[in-house]
Design an enzyme around this catalytic site. Structure first.
Site, short mmCIF file in Angstrom:
data_model
loop_
_atom_site.label_atom_id
_atom_site.label_comp_id
_atom_site.label_asym_id
_atom_site.label_seq_id
_atom_site.Cartn_x
_atom_site.Cartn_y
_atom_site.Cartn_z
CG HIS A 1 -2.09 -0.87 1.16
ND1 HIS A 1 -2.02 -2.19 1.49
CD2 HIS A 1 -3.37 -0.65 0.77
CE1 HIS A 1 -3.21 -2.75 1.33
NE2 HIS A 1 -4.04 -1.82 0.89
CG ASP B 1 -3.86 -6.09 -4.05
OD1 ASP B 1 -4.96 -5.57 -3.76
OD2 ASP B 1 -3.05 -6.48 -3.19
#
Length: 632
Positions: A334, A406
């Site tokens: 992230h 993702d």
């Protein structure tokens, strides 16, 4: 197909004789050979003729059962039926039985249905949720015609699944052509109204899909792993993290959890769940941790396959993640680049084993991570790497199902790139669905330009659209959608089977008549207190047994701080997340719950008061306690 005019030649039927030596007794396939790769690529150059997806060398092996735990006749051991009926989107049904599982030796590729699982479904194995019943020639023809008639921009939109931020924006986006949405908690009503809010929103997305003129369902997805990654909690049944299933002694529980959670999600209108996690964790892993079933690849494989079997029976598409493995890195994608430096041989033994097993077991969809696996590609993350997505996952492993990235909004995927470039790179690598690009409109425009300039082929995108539609229209299902909270009994079974005790006398009472609880979060302490009082314990006072709840290991977008401190000192230590904190302090009794749901605390208090023995076994090594330690 002529991408300028939208005209299409009639599908070609190519008959290929496959020597029996290329297909094993069970229909599994070995590593592909270059010569056969070229032969099949040549045979399947006509896009979307029903050939294996992609034009894959040797992927004539039959589609495997949804999980290795199925009976030899393909039925669910717990359902007690003689044949598994697959429910398709339009209500059609098919049966799997011994006759359906004979390996194909001579296959008319042009007439073969497209696979929603690992290998092409030809004359081979059919499973619950198999595409065979729904992918009739007329169905395939209609879908190909619709996809072929799309403009390139609409085709690109079909393959992009954004986080729109609100229900209104999501409805407009799907009506305008996007393939679906990922539902985040922030777009739903607060508290216990979230489930009803999601159901209403999902009805709007489905209506928007129909209004757009497309005949297939919307890709309505959610991250609902259980444990720390749970977008909708109560009134849905709350389940602990996957590590609880790794600790449980009953391998069938993961199937029950997948089936129960999946049935409640389909009851709200979801068609896709971004689960299960098939990553193999380690002590230094702070991103996956308790989200993984274990640090033992074999245990991760068994639990993940069982999860997939349960989800498939519920009629929802499970997306196994995060290929080629995220549990072996310490960085969080992230926020930053995460590099997996293990050798190919090490990856095969550890990180890749669960995914390879899942591919062979018929998992319909795989999520690619943004981890850089240097054994295959030293520059690009897996989600944008052709050596990982196409060469490893598709060609070597033989996966012909749906590849979902993702979130492309993560820094590891999009930092330093022009808006939309991350999506083009993902499709170049071999992905089918671009999840959550930072700028969906820029992503679509970039893909449109890439087709116009020849960087991407339209036929390649049509192939991805077909995979997406097949996955959505062949979700299967052998159980009915369930009402929110209808599976508390399953949650209680998980708690009873997974709670692990590594110190203290097994089966004995571990607390006195009064307890003083500290650590964890306010909600954790409240739930502990309720469960304690329900069992006649006093809270606080002189002589109270000091119980410390340990957090710190639950994933919360890069930090575990929100889950409470990871250390503490008391008479009893209870790890609510990853159990590594149990090595500290001087507590005489030490336990791990791998979750913090209300029924988890009920199960914990039953153990603390001696009503029951902790049956779980450690799924990871914790200090000197090895995998398998515990009272169970």
């Amino acid at each position: 197909m002529d991408t300028d005019t939208g005209t299409r030649r009639p599908p070609e039927t190519v008959r290929v004789s496959v020597p029996s030596s290329t297909v094993s007794e069970t229909g599994s396939r070995g590593r592909s050979r270059p010569g056969r790769a070229l032969a099949f690529a040549a045979a399947c150059t006509v896009a979307l003729t029903g050939c294996a997806i992609p034009a894959e060398p040797g992927s004539i092996a039959s589609s495997a059962r949804a999980a290795r735990g199925a009976n030899p006749d393909g039925t669910d051991p717990q359902d007690g039926v003689g044949a598994t009926t697959a429910r398709t989107e339009n209500g059609a049904a098919g049966e799997s039985g011994p006759a359906a599982r004979r390996p194909a030796r001579d296959v008319a590729l042009g007439n073969a249905p497209l696979a929603s699982g690992t290998h092409a479904v030809t004359a081979g194995t059919l499973t619950a949720g198999s595409p065979h019943a729904a992918t009739t020639p007329s169905w395939r023809t209609q879908t190909r015609r619709e996809i072929g008639n799309m403009s390139t921009r609409r085709l690109a939109q079909q393959l992009v699944v954004p986080n729109f931020g609100s229900v209104e924006a999501g409805s407009r986006g799907v009506a305008a052509g996007y393939g679906g949405v990922i539902v985040m908690r922030s777009s739903l009503a607060p508290g216990t109204k979230a489930a009803a809010s999601a159901k209403a929103a999902n009805k709007r997305y489905a209506a928007a899909m129909r209004a757009s003129g497309r005949s297939w369902p919307a890709f309505i997805s959610i991250d609902q792993e259980g444990g720390p990654v749970t977008r909708i909690d109560a009134p849905l049944t709350e389940f602990p993290a996957a590590m609880a299933l790794g600790a449980a002694t009953d391998p069938g529980l993961a199937t029950q959890v997948g089936r129960a959670s999946g049935a409640e999600l389909t009851g709200l209108g979801f068609t896709v769940v971004m689960a299960p996690v098939a990553d193999v964790t380690m002590p230094a892993d702070r991103t996956i941790a308790v989200r993984s079933p274990s640090s033992d690849p074999a245990r991760v494989s068994r639990v993940s396959q069982a999860y997939v079997a349960g989800y498939r029976r519920a009629g929802i598409v499970p997306v196994v993640k995060h290929f080629p493995g995220h549990g072996g890195v310490t960085a969080d994608t992230h926020h930053s680049t995460a590099v997996l430096t293990s050798s190919r041989a090490a990856l095969e033994k550890r990180d890749l084993r669960p995914f390879r097993d899942l591919v062979n077991a018929g998992a319909p969809a795989v999520m690619t991570s943004h981890v850089i696996a240097t054994a295959f590609d030293r520059r690009r993350p897996a989600s944008q790497s052709r050596p990982v997505t196409t060469d490893l996952l598709r060609r070597d492993m033989g996966f012909s199902g749906l590849v979902v990235t993702d979130s492309l909004g993560m820094n590891a995927a999009s930092a330093g790139l022009a808006r939309g470039e991350e999506t083009v790179r993902a499709f170049e690598a071999g992905a089918d669905v671009a999840l959550m690009p930072p700028d969906p409109q820029a992503a679509v425009s970039a893909v449109e330009k890439a087709v116009r300039t020849g960087r991407l082929s339209r036929a390649r995108l049509e192939q991805s659209a077909m995979r997406m539609v097949v996955a959505l229209r062949t979700r299967g299902g052998t159980v009915r959608p369930a009402a929110p909270g209808a599976n508390q009994v399953v949650a209680r079974r998980v708690a009873a089977a997974s709670i692990t005790q590594v110190a203290g006398t097994c089966g004995s009472r571990l607390v006195g008549r009064a307890v003083a609880v500290s650590g964890g979060t306010p909600t954790d302490r409240d739930r502990f207190t309720r469960a304690a009082r329900a069992r006649g314990l006093r809270i606080g006072g002189t002589g109270a047994t000091r119980v410390v709840l340990l957090g710190g290991g639950a994933y919360q977008v890069g930090t575990g701080k929100q889950s409470g401190a990871a250390t503490g000192s008391g008479d009893v230590l209870v790890a609510l997340d990853a159990p590594y904190g149990l090595t500290r302090g001087r507590a005489k009794a030490r336990l791990a719950t791998y979750g913090r749901t209300p029924v988890t605390f009920d199960g914990l208090l039953d153990v603390l008061t001696g009503r029951t023995t902790a049956r779980g076994k450690l799924p990871v090594t914790v200090g000197h306690w090895r995998i398998g330690s515990g009272c169970g």
